[in-house]
Design an enzyme around this catalytic site. Structure first.
Site, PDB file in Angstrom:
ATOM      1  N   ARG A 161       0.843  -1.193   0.000  1.00  0.00           N
ATOM      2  CA  ARG A 161       0.000   0.000   0.000  1.00  0.00           C
ATOM      3  C   ARG A 161       0.878   1.244   0.000  1.00  0.00           C
ATOM      4  O   ARG A 161       2.104   1.168   0.071  1.00  0.00           O
ATOM      5  CB  ARG A 161      -0.910   0.005   1.229  1.00  0.00           C
ATOM      6  CG  ARG A 161      -0.155  -0.046   2.547  1.00  0.00           C
ATOM      7  CD  ARG A 161      -1.094  -0.200   3.730  1.00  0.00           C
ATOM      8  NE  ARG A 161      -0.368  -0.105   4.997  1.00  0.00           N
ATOM      9  CZ  ARG A 161      -0.936  -0.171   6.189  1.00  0.00           C
ATOM     10  NH1 ARG A 161      -2.249  -0.344   6.277  1.00  0.00           N
ATOM     11  NH2 ARG A 161      -0.217  -0.076   7.301  1.00  0.00           N
TER      12      ARG A 161
ATOM     13  N   ASP B 120       5.870  -7.760   0.924  1.00  0.00           N
ATOM     14  CA  ASP B 120       5.274  -7.160   2.110  1.00  0.00           C
ATOM     15  C   ASP B 120       4.885  -8.259   3.085  1.00  0.00           C
ATOM     16  O   ASP B 120       4.687  -9.413   2.687  1.00  0.00           O
ATOM     17  CB  ASP B 120       4.044  -6.326   1.750  1.00  0.00           C
ATOM     18  CG  ASP B 120       3.794  -5.188   2.730  1.00  0.00           C
ATOM     19  OD1 ASP B 120       3.594  -5.470   3.937  1.00  0.00           O
ATOM     20  OD2 ASP B 120       3.807  -4.016   2.318  1.00  0.00           O
TER      21      ASP B 120
ATOM     22  N   VAL C  26      10.904  -8.091   6.649  1.00  0.00           N
ATOM     23  CA  VAL C  26      12.245  -7.580   6.349  1.00  0.00           C
ATOM     24  C   VAL C  26      13.223  -7.778   7.499  1.00  0.00           C
ATOM     25  O   VAL C  26      14.428  -7.593   7.316  1.00  0.00           O
ATOM     26  CB  VAL C  26      12.209  -6.093   5.945  1.00  0.00           C
ATOM     27  CG1 VAL C  26      11.393  -5.899   4.667  1.00  0.00           C
ATOM     28  CG2 VAL C  26      11.686  -5.212   7.077  1.00  0.00           C
TER      29      VAL C  26
ATOM     30  N   ASN D  74      11.807   0.059   0.941  1.00  0.00           N
ATOM     31  CA  ASN D  74      10.768   1.032   1.279  1.00  0.00           C
ATOM     32  C   ASN D  74      10.022   0.695   2.565  1.00  0.00           C
ATOM     33  O   ASN D  74       9.416   1.576   3.172  1.00  0.00           O
ATOM     34  CB  ASN D  74       9.768   1.123   0.115  1.00  0.00           C
ATOM     35  CG  ASN D  74       8.580   1.995   0.451  1.00  0.00           C
ATOM     36  OD1 ASN D  74       8.677   3.214   0.510  1.00  0.00           O
ATOM     37  ND2 ASN D  74       7.430   1.366   0.681  1.00  0.00           N
TER      38      ASN D  74
ATOM     39  N   TYR E  73      11.868   6.280  15.926  1.00  0.00           N
ATOM     40  CA  TYR E  73      11.734   6.393  14.469  1.00  0.00           C
ATOM     41  C   TYR E  73      12.847   7.268  13.890  1.00  0.00           C
ATOM     42  O   TYR E  73      13.525   6.877  12.931  1.00  0.00           O
ATOM     43  CB  TYR E  73      10.371   6.989  14.125  1.00  0.00           C
ATOM     44  CG  TYR E  73      10.138   7.186  12.642  1.00  0.00           C
ATOM     45  CD1 TYR E  73       9.821   6.100  11.824  1.00  0.00           C
ATOM     46  CD2 TYR E  73      10.227   8.450  12.057  1.00  0.00           C
ATOM     47  CE1 TYR E  73       9.599   6.266  10.469  1.00  0.00           C
ATOM     48  CE2 TYR E  73      10.006   8.624  10.700  1.00  0.00           C
ATOM     49  CZ  TYR E  73       9.694   7.533   9.911  1.00  0.00           C
ATOM     50  OH  TYR E  73       9.484   7.708   8.561  1.00  0.00           O
TER      51      TYR E  73
ATOM     52  N   LYS F 262      15.957   6.155  11.321  1.00  0.00           N
ATOM     53  CA  LYS F 262      16.110   6.720   9.982  1.00  0.00           C
ATOM     54  C   LYS F 262      17.454   7.432   9.826  1.00  0.00           C
ATOM     55  O   LYS F 262      18.039   7.440   8.732  1.00  0.00           O
ATOM     56  CB  LYS F 262      14.949   7.667   9.674  1.00  0.00           C
ATOM     57  CG  LYS F 262      13.613   6.965   9.514  1.00  0.00           C
ATOM     58  CD  LYS F 262      13.599   6.021   8.307  1.00  0.00           C
ATOM     59  CE  LYS F 262      12.215   5.466   8.031  1.00  0.00           C
ATOM     60  NZ  LYS F 262      12.172   4.617   6.817  1.00  0.00           N
TER      61      LYS F 262
ATOM     62  N   THR G  62      -0.343   8.676   3.179  1.00  0.00           N
ATOM     63  CA  THR G  62      -0.309   7.220   3.150  1.00  0.00           C
ATOM     64  C   THR G  62      -0.998   6.678   4.396  1.00  0.00           C
ATOM     65  O   THR G  62      -1.214   7.419   5.366  1.00  0.00           O
ATOM     66  CB  THR G  62       1.138   6.685   3.121  1.00  0.00           C
ATOM     67  OG1 THR G  62       1.733   6.868   4.411  1.00  0.00           O
ATOM     68  CG2 THR G  62       1.969   7.385   2.054  1.00  0.00           C
TER      69      THR G  62
END
Length: 239
Positions: free
Chosen positions: A13, A34, A58, A84, A149, A153, A184
């Protein structure tokens, strides 16, 4: 090889699905991966050919090797890897847990590392091989309640740079996109409304996909270690 082949994670998605659609339109054969298998099968059902739906956690080295093997079996090669998949986890430092912090790092940084390792033998053999990692504006500017988070990153940003330097002699380009506020499912409706008010509008998944498509294309053949910010100027406006 008549068609380039890409493996895209987080493909069920949002940005991932948009990247699959854009690369497929550009002539790629795409392994769409996914953990959300029902949503993945639904989003890839539109493609008559050229898209292979694969379940992938992942954070699992074994599943990475299985996904890469299935891609090679299905399409015969692998020339682009798009890391991604990611999780957005918010908590104040005082409320953060070791488990919450570690999970952000496992998905957002360990996952791409495992993907690069699993794909590397095949990318080395490919012509014009490319890796694109999805970072975030949180890896450029800090935001409150984003310690897990944001730091994960930042780590992915560093991994991108390290991989770009190390893999350049093998002819593998490694770049990153840094999305800001994108519409999203990762952002709930309340957050989207708040960000739209402060940023003017939200970006679309297709706008991120356009950037990824450029970075894996021959038009970016002299670009590696690049950081492409896709945020409508968000990091310039926030004081």
């Amino acid at each position: 090889m008549t068609h380039p082949v890409a493996l895209v994670t987080g493909a069920a998605r949002g940005q991932g699905a948009a990247i699959v659609a854009r690369l497929h339109a550009d002539g790629f054969r795409v392994a769409a991966c996914d953990l959300l298998t029902d949503e993945l099968l639904a989003s890839t059902a539109q493609y008559a050919h050229g898209v292979l739906a694969l379940e992938l956690d992942v954070t699992s080295e074994a599943q990475w090797h299985a996904a890469v093997a299935a891609t090679i079996e299905g399409f015969g090669a692998l020339s682009a890897l798009v890391n991604n998949a990611g999780v957005l986890h918010r908590a104040a430092i005082a409320d953060e847990t070791a488990a919450g912090f570690e999970n952000s790092w496992r998905v957002n940084c360990l996952g791409p590392f495992l993907g690069i390792r699993a794909a590397l033998p095949h990318l080395t053999e490919a012509e014009s091989a490319s890796i694109v990692n999805t970072c975030s504006t949180s890896a450029i500017r800090p935001f409150p309640n984003h310690s897990a988070y944001g730091s994960s990153k930042w780590a992915l940003r560093g991994l991108t740079q390290a991989a770009a330097v190390e893999l350049a002699p093998a002819g593998i380009r490694v770049n990153a996109v840094f999305p800001g506020p994108i519409a999203t499912p990762m952002l709930d409706e309340r957050t989207q409304d708040r960000l739209a008010q402060t940023s003017g509008r939200l970006g679309t998944p297709a706008e991120v996909a356009d950037a990824v498509a450029f970075l894996v294309s021959a038009n970016a053949s002299f670009i590696t270690g690049s950081e492409m910010v896709i945020d409508g100027g968000q990091i310039l406006r926030i004081g």
